[in-house]
Design a protein around this motif. Structure first.
Motif, PDB file in Angstrom:
ATOM      1  N   ILE A 177       0.972  -1.386   0.497  1.00  0.00           N
ATOM      2  CA  ILE A 177      -0.275   0.158  -0.026  1.00  0.00           C
ATOM      3  C   ILE A 177       0.687   1.444   0.417  1.00  0.00           C
ATOM      4  N   LEU A 178       2.522   0.904   0.761  1.00  0.00           N
ATOM      5  CA  LEU A 178       3.157   2.505   0.685  1.00  0.00           C
ATOM      6  C   LEU A 178       3.920   2.889  -0.426  1.00  0.00           C
ATOM      7  N   HIS A 179       4.430   1.789  -1.489  1.00  0.00           N
ATOM      8  CA  HIS A 179       5.314   1.280  -1.955  1.00  0.00           C
ATOM      9  C   HIS A 179       4.394   2.775  -3.305  1.00  0.00           C
ATOM     10  N   GLU A 180       5.208   4.135  -3.323  1.00  0.00           N
ATOM     11  CA  GLU A 180       5.278   4.978  -4.493  1.00  0.00           C
ATOM     12  C   GLU A 180       4.029   5.644  -4.121  1.00  0.00           C
ATOM     13  N   ALA A 181       3.596   5.811  -2.904  1.00  0.00           N
ATOM     14  CA  ALA A 181       1.960   6.288  -2.141  1.00  0.00           C
ATOM     15  C   ALA A 181       1.929   7.962  -2.732  1.00  0.00           C
ATOM     16  N   ASP A 182       2.984   8.368  -2.995  1.00  0.00           N
ATOM     17  CA  ASP A 182       2.960   9.763  -3.855  1.00  0.00           C
ATOM     18  C   ASP A 182       3.398  10.090  -5.336  1.00  0.00           C
ATOM     19  N   SER A 183       3.704   8.949  -6.100  1.00  0.00           N
ATOM     20  CA  SER A 183       2.862   8.725  -7.625  1.00  0.00           C
ATOM     21  C   SER A 183       1.996   9.487  -8.389  1.00  0.00           C
ATOM     22  N   LYS A 184       2.041  10.281  -8.806  1.00  0.00           N
ATOM     23  CA  LYS A 184       1.523  11.110  -9.523  1.00  0.00           C
ATOM     24  C   LYS A 184       0.464   9.926  -9.924  1.00  0.00           C
TER      25      LYS A 184
ATOM     26  N   HIS B 177      -4.453   6.953   2.948  1.00  0.00           N
ATOM     27  CA  HIS B 177      -3.436   6.856   2.314  1.00  0.00           C
ATOM     28  C   HIS B 177      -3.999   8.513   1.276  1.00  0.00           C
ATOM     29  N   PRO B 178      -3.497   8.602   0.594  1.00  0.00           N
ATOM     30  CA  PRO B 178      -3.862   9.834  -0.356  1.00  0.00           C
ATOM     31  C   PRO B 178      -4.800   9.490  -1.363  1.00  0.00           C
ATOM     32  N   VAL B 179      -5.171   8.043  -1.597  1.00  0.00           N
ATOM     33  CA  VAL B 179      -6.073   7.129  -2.610  1.00  0.00           C
ATOM     34  C   VAL B 179      -6.701   6.466  -2.193  1.00  0.00           C
ATOM     35  N   PRO B 180      -8.295   6.813  -3.456  1.00  0.00           N
ATOM     36  CA  PRO B 180      -9.138   5.525  -3.024  1.00  0.00           C
ATOM     37  C   PRO B 180      -8.339   4.451  -2.361  1.00  0.00           C
ATOM     38  N   VAL B 181      -8.584   3.438  -1.898  1.00  0.00           N
ATOM     39  CA  VAL B 181      -8.624   1.996  -1.586  1.00  0.00           C
ATOM     40  C   VAL B 181      -9.768   1.227  -1.686  1.00  0.00           C
ATOM     41  N   ILE B 182     -10.075   0.177  -2.870  1.00  0.00           N
ATOM     42  CA  ILE B 182     -11.064  -0.879  -2.911  1.00  0.00           C
ATOM     43  C   ILE B 182     -11.215  -2.110  -2.461  1.00  0.00           C
ATOM     44  N   ALA B 183     -11.676  -2.421  -1.886  1.00  0.00           N
ATOM     45  CA  ALA B 183     -12.304  -3.962  -1.544  1.00  0.00           C
ATOM     46  C   ALA B 183     -12.663  -4.502  -2.394  1.00  0.00           C
TER      47      ALA B 183
ATOM     48  N   LEU C  24      -9.748  10.863 -12.871  1.00  0.00           N
ATOM     49  CA  LEU C  24     -10.475  12.093 -12.200  1.00  0.00           C
ATOM     50  C   LEU C  24      -8.964  12.629 -11.995  1.00  0.00           C
ATOM     51  N   SER C  25      -8.893  13.868 -11.123  1.00  0.00           N
ATOM     52  CA  SER C  25      -7.406  14.248 -10.659  1.00  0.00           C
ATOM     53  C   SER C  25      -7.440  13.871  -9.503  1.00  0.00           C
ATOM     54  N   ARG C  26      -6.142  13.703  -9.127  1.00  0.00           N
ATOM     55  CA  ARG C  26      -5.289  12.302  -8.075  1.00  0.00           C
ATOM     56  C   ARG C  26      -5.227  14.136  -6.813  1.00  0.00           C
ATOM     57  N   PRO C  27      -5.044  15.056  -7.344  1.00  0.00           N
ATOM     58  CA  PRO C  27      -5.121  16.403  -6.131  1.00  0.00           C
ATOM     59  C   PRO C  27      -6.515  16.571  -5.989  1.00  0.00           C
ATOM     60  N   VAL C  28      -7.777  16.522  -6.315  1.00  0.00           N
ATOM     61  CA  VAL C  28      -8.094  17.201  -5.682  1.00  0.00           C
ATOM     62  C   VAL C  28      -9.476  15.582  -5.239  1.00  0.00           C
ATOM     63  N   VAL C  29      -9.117  14.692  -5.975  1.00  0.00           N
ATOM     64  CA  VAL C  29      -9.962  13.097  -4.969  1.00  0.00           C
ATOM     65  C   VAL C  29      -9.189  13.141  -3.644  1.00  0.00           C
ATOM     66  N   SER C  30      -7.645  13.648  -3.844  1.00  0.00           N
ATOM     67  CA  SER C  30      -6.832  13.520  -2.470  1.00  0.00           C
ATOM     68  C   SER C  30      -7.075  13.971  -1.278  1.00  0.00           C
ATOM     69  N   LEU C  31      -7.113  15.247  -1.630  1.00  0.00           N
ATOM     70  CA  LEU C  31      -8.032  16.200  -0.739  1.00  0.00           C
ATOM     71  C   LEU C  31      -9.491  16.267  -0.283  1.00  0.00           C
ATOM     72  N   GLY C  32      -9.920  15.807  -1.403  1.00  0.00           N
ATOM     73  CA  GLY C  32     -11.635  15.420  -0.454  1.00  0.00           C
ATOM     74  C   GLY C  32     -12.319  14.061  -0.043  1.00  0.00           C
ATOM     75  N   LYS C  33     -10.688  12.847   0.113  1.00  0.00           N
ATOM     76  CA  LYS C  33     -11.161  12.240   0.633  1.00  0.00           C
ATOM     77  C   LYS C  33     -10.553  12.047   2.151  1.00  0.00           C
ATOM     78  N   ALA C  34      -9.063  13.108   2.499  1.00  0.00           N
ATOM     79  CA  ALA C  34      -9.050  13.714   3.326  1.00  0.00           C
ATOM     80  C   ALA C  34      -9.382  14.184   4.072  1.00  0.00           C
ATOM     81  N   THR C  35     -10.676  15.525   3.634  1.00  0.00           N
ATOM     82  CA  THR C  35     -11.792  16.295   4.494  1.00  0.00           C
ATOM     83  C   THR C  35     -12.375  15.677   4.649  1.00  0.00           C
ATOM     84  N   PHE C  36     -13.181  14.568   4.128  1.00  0.00           N
ATOM     85  CA  PHE C  36     -13.932  13.725   4.666  1.00  0.00           C
ATOM     86  C   PHE C  36     -14.021  12.739   5.872  1.00  0.00           C
TER      87      PHE C  36
END
Length: 296
Positions: free
Chosen positions: A78-85, A134-140, A239-251
């Protein structure tokens, strides 16, 4: 979607988004940052393409038990290159008829001792919090039985899609080990009375019941599971990763606040969103009736 070993041991640095919140809620004795004293299998890199990383729990002979080695591997995958665009979304799935049976009970006997047991639950807690932070959504993507910490893993993911043959349980009480840590994620995902019935009785619930109570996002026939999961993942990846990441953290941040504070936080977040290049690009594209060109 090819299965992979799920045993990656990349020594990834903890990025800033992880350090800000991961350790705050654990007692001091659970917060040692020393590496685990476990021999781990040789890693095999997760499969990734088009912004989607697929992590597959692939130890079906042991019912994909979340042993300490498996937890460490999952953490590093999960952590591997987590900040990669290039990373937009993560899918966690499993081989075999059991998504995950939870902790490996052979690791929880008195022979391993207190310190080892503490490390197991500390690492499991890290993994579950890592998913939320995590900055991106994670789906099970669940096809089968998910019990105890396996159910906890499903509940911890941002989105959970399951086949209609899946079921979920927290049966630790039946072997004298109450599912207290799974109860954290379960109690967030479903009403407390549903969570407590599962925790007190250990009895499983069906996929349809799990959907009804909020543990799952969607239930589909088994043959449509991968297609539907990939449809959701592909949409997010477009979609835009920065927008989704900000939205996830805020939620997640606003969930624990009172109403006024929640609105203050989310209002500021939307102002910050508008200041992002992609925030302005999306609005311009809408006005100009064209597809947006996201920065990442």
């Amino acid at each position: 979607m090819a299965a992979i070993a799920g045993f990656r041991t990349v020594g990834a640095k903890r990025p800033g988004w992880l350090l800000r919140g991961l350790w705050d809620s654990l007692p001091a004795r659970f917060c040692s940052r020393e590496p685990a004293r476990v021999a781990r299998p040789e890693p095999e890199a997760p499969r990734q393409g088009d912004g989607i990383r697929n992590i597959v729990l692939s130890n079906p002979r042991k019912r994909n038990a979340l042993s300490l080695a498996m937890l460490k591997s999952l953490q590093n995958d999960i952590l591997h290159e987590a900040d990669s665009k290039d990373l937009k979304v993560i899918i966690i799935s499993a081989e075999g008829p059991v998504f995950s049976s939870g902790h490996d009970l052979k690791e929880l006997t008195e022979e391993q001792g207190h310190d080892y047991h503490a490390e197991v639950f500390h690492t499991c807690s890290e993994v579950m919090m890592l998913i939320q932070n995590h900055p991106v959504p994670v789906i099970a993507m669940v096809n089968g039985l998910a019990t105890a910490a396996g159910c906890q893993l499903v509940a911890s993911c941002d989105i959970a899609v399951a086949s209609d043959k899946s079921s979920f349980a927290t049966p630790g009480v039946n072997v004298g080990l109450f599912c207290s840590t799974p109860g954290v994620a379960l109690g967030t995902a479903v009403p407390s009375k549903v969570a407590l019935e599962m925790l007190f009785t250990g009895e499983p619930i069906s996929a349809q019941e799990a959907l009804l109570h909020g543990l799952l996002s969607k239930v589909v026939p088994e043959e449509q599971l991968e297609e539907e999961t990939m449809r959701i993942a592909t949409k997010i990846a477009s979609l835009s990763r920065p927008v989704v990441s900000l939205g996830k953290a805020t939620f997640y941040k606003q969930l624990t606040q009172d109403l006024r504070t929640a609105y203050c936080l989310t209002s500021q977040s939307m102002v910050n969103n508008l200041a992002l290049p992609d925030g302005q690009e999306g609005i311009k594209a809408f006005i100009q009736k064209r597809k947006p060109n996201w920065s990442q």
